[in-house]
Design a protein around this motif. Sequence first.
Motif, short mmCIF file in Angstrom:
data_model
loop_
_atom_site.label_atom_id
_atom_site.label_comp_id
_atom_site.label_asym_id
_atom_site.label_seq_id
_atom_site.Cartn_x
_atom_site.Cartn_y
_atom_site.Cartn_z
N ASP A 156 0.79 -1.23 -0.01
CA ASP A 156 -0.13 0.06 0.03
C ASP A 156 1.07 1.23 -0.04
O ASP A 156 1.15 1.97 1.07
CB ASP A 156 -0.82 -0.09 1.00
CG ASP A 156 -1.83 0.88 1.18
OD1 ASP A 156 -2.03 1.85 0.37
OD2 ASP A 156 -2.41 1.51 2.34
N VAL A 157 1.38 1.58 -1.07
CA VAL A 157 2.31 2.68 -1.18
C VAL A 157 1.92 4.01 -1.95
O VAL A 157 2.81 4.77 -2.25
CB VAL A 157 3.83 2.21 -1.91
CG1 VAL A 157 4.42 1.20 -0.86
CG2 VAL A 157 3.31 1.42 -3.23
N LEU A 158 0.78 3.72 -2.65
CA LEU A 158 0.16 5.02 -3.24
C LEU A 158 -0.36 6.18 -2.56
O LEU A 158 -1.24 5.86 -1.63
CB LEU A 158 -0.94 4.53 -4.28
CG LEU A 158 -1.37 5.37 -5.40
CD1 LEU A 158 -0.26 6.03 -6.47
CD2 LEU A 158 -2.51 4.83 -6.48
N ARG A 159 0.00 7.36 -2.51
CA ARG A 159 -0.36 8.45 -1.87
C ARG A 159 -0.81 9.29 -2.85
O ARG A 159 -0.80 9.21 -3.99
CB ARG A 159 0.83 9.04 -0.88
CG ARG A 159 1.42 7.94 0.04
CD ARG A 159 0.84 7.65 1.23
NE ARG A 159 1.27 6.70 1.91
CZ ARG A 159 1.15 5.13 1.90
NH1 ARG A 159 0.35 4.67 1.06
NH2 ARG A 159 1.77 4.37 2.68
N GLU A 160 -1.39 10.58 -2.12
CA GLU A 160 -1.68 11.58 -3.17
C GLU A 160 -0.85 12.19 -3.95
O GLU A 160 -1.23 12.42 -5.21
CB GLU A 160 -2.31 12.63 -2.01
CG GLU A 160 -3.21 13.78 -3.12
CD GLU A 160 -4.02 14.51 -1.98
OE1 GLU A 160 -3.84 15.72 -2.44
OE2 GLU A 160 -4.58 14.02 -1.12
N ASP A 161 0.41 12.42 -3.56
CA ASP A 161 1.42 12.81 -4.37
C ASP A 161 2.31 11.84 -5.33
O ASP A 161 3.17 12.13 -6.32
CB ASP A 161 2.77 13.59 -3.52
CG ASP A 161 3.32 12.78 -2.72
OD1 ASP A 161 2.67 11.61 -2.15
OD2 ASP A 161 4.35 13.09 -2.26
N GLY A 175 20.24 1.48 4.24
CA GLY A 175 19.51 0.33 3.66
C GLY A 175 18.50 0.51 2.29
O GLY A 175 18.83 -0.04 1.40
N THR A 176 17.76 1.22 2.53
CA THR A 176 16.81 1.71 1.53
C THR A 176 16.47 3.23 1.60
O THR A 176 17.05 3.92 2.41
CB THR A 176 15.44 0.94 1.63
OG1 THR A 176 14.66 1.71 2.89
CG2 THR A 176 15.48 -0.34 1.71
N VAL A 177 16.05 3.70 0.34
CA VAL A 177 15.79 5.17 0.23
C VAL A 177 14.17 5.19 -0.43
O VAL A 177 14.04 4.58 -1.41
CB VAL A 177 16.72 5.92 -0.82
CG1 VAL A 177 16.45 7.29 -0.91
CG2 VAL A 177 18.24 5.73 -0.24
N THR A 178 13.31 5.94 0.39
CA THR A 178 12.32 5.94 -0.20
C THR A 178 12.14 7.23 -1.18
O THR A 178 12.48 8.43 -0.93
CB THR A 178 10.99 6.43 1.01
OG1 THR A 178 11.19 5.49 1.86
CG2 THR A 178 9.38 6.33 0.36
N VAL A 179 11.93 6.82 -2.63
CA VAL A 179 11.45 7.55 -3.52
C VAL A 179 10.20 7.80 -4.01
O VAL A 179 9.19 7.00 -3.68
CB VAL A 179 12.28 7.22 -4.85
CG1 VAL A 179 13.80 6.98 -4.50
CG2 VAL A 179 12.00 5.68 -5.37
N VAL A 180 9.87 8.93 -4.29
CA VAL A 180 8.29 9.25 -5.02
C VAL A 180 8.32 9.24 -6.33
O VAL A 180 9.06 10.05 -6.91
CB VAL A 180 7.95 10.56 -4.19
CG1 VAL A 180 6.72 10.77 -4.54
CG2 VAL A 180 8.00 10.42 -2.74
N LEU A 181 7.64 8.35 -7.03
CA LEU A 181 7.21 8.49 -8.17
C LEU A 181 5.97 9.17 -8.48
O LEU A 181 5.12 8.63 -8.16
CB LEU A 181 7.22 6.91 -8.87
CG LEU A 181 8.48 6.25 -8.73
CD1 LEU A 181 8.34 5.45 -7.27
CD2 LEU A 181 8.51 5.22 -9.80
N PRO A 182 6.15 10.19 -8.96
CA PRO A 182 4.87 11.17 -9.29
C PRO A 182 3.70 10.55 -9.89
O PRO A 182 4.02 9.75 -10.85
CB PRO A 182 5.43 12.45 -10.16
CG PRO A 182 6.68 12.37 -9.96
CD PRO A 182 7.26 11.07 -9.72
N ARG A 183 2.46 10.80 -9.34
CA ARG A 183 1.22 10.13 -10.00
C ARG A 183 1.24 10.39 -11.70
O ARG A 183 0.61 9.70 -12.23
CB ARG A 183 0.10 10.46 -9.11
CG ARG A 183 -0.14 9.90 -7.76
CD ARG A 183 -1.29 10.18 -7.10
NE ARG A 183 -2.19 8.81 -7.30
CZ ARG A 183 -3.12 8.37 -6.91
NH1 ARG A 183 -3.02 8.86 -5.52
NH2 ARG A 183 -3.96 7.37 -7.14
N LEU A 184 1.75 11.61 -11.88
CA LEU A 184 1.38 12.05 -13.44
C LEU A 184 2.26 11.21 -14.29
O LEU A 184 2.26 11.19 -15.37
CB LEU A 184 1.61 13.52 -13.43
CG LEU A 184 0.79 14.37 -12.78
CD1 LEU A 184 0.98 15.86 -12.86
CD2 LEU A 184 -0.69 14.18 -13.43
#
Length: 165
Positions: free
Chosen positions: A64-69, A135-144
């Motif tokens: 469950d990783v989908l957020r508004e941004d 360990g890991t880096v949280t990256v954000v893949l834009p919804r667009l």
Amino acid sequence: MDINQRKEKFGEAYLRAVASVAGFTLYRPEVDDDSVDWGIAARGTEVLRRRPRVELQLKCTSADVLREDGLHFALGLRNYEQLRETNLLVPRILLVVRVPVEPGEWLSQSERELTLRHCAWWVSLRGLEPTPNTGTVTVVLPRLQVLSPGALHRMMERINRGEAP
């Protein structure tokens, strides 16, 4: 196959479907030792005269990783470091396919259609700052930035002009 192998193969199927509809060829390094799982190549055309290519690290998740941004994905540090490099001849992207938890919900078909659930997002990490994470880096893949055949075409046109993906 275990669930992770099934996700990997489903992600590959998604990529193959999008690339084939867009009219591009896929290639795969024999060994993934540089955070490159797949490459996409264009034939020379009137619009894509320079035969652009893009290489990618492919991931698939049911978390469950989908957020508004956008899609918030925990990427391994080695992949992060290799994808953020700036001196590469062929640009690289991270592609994450998101699927439902239950494999039986990943696709449906009828005589009229074949539906793959859900979809894939992409992001270029080129030039991002180093991280103190270990360990890991949280990256954000834009919804667009959903990878569709049209989006892939536009990406290849930008690369053809010498721009970032």
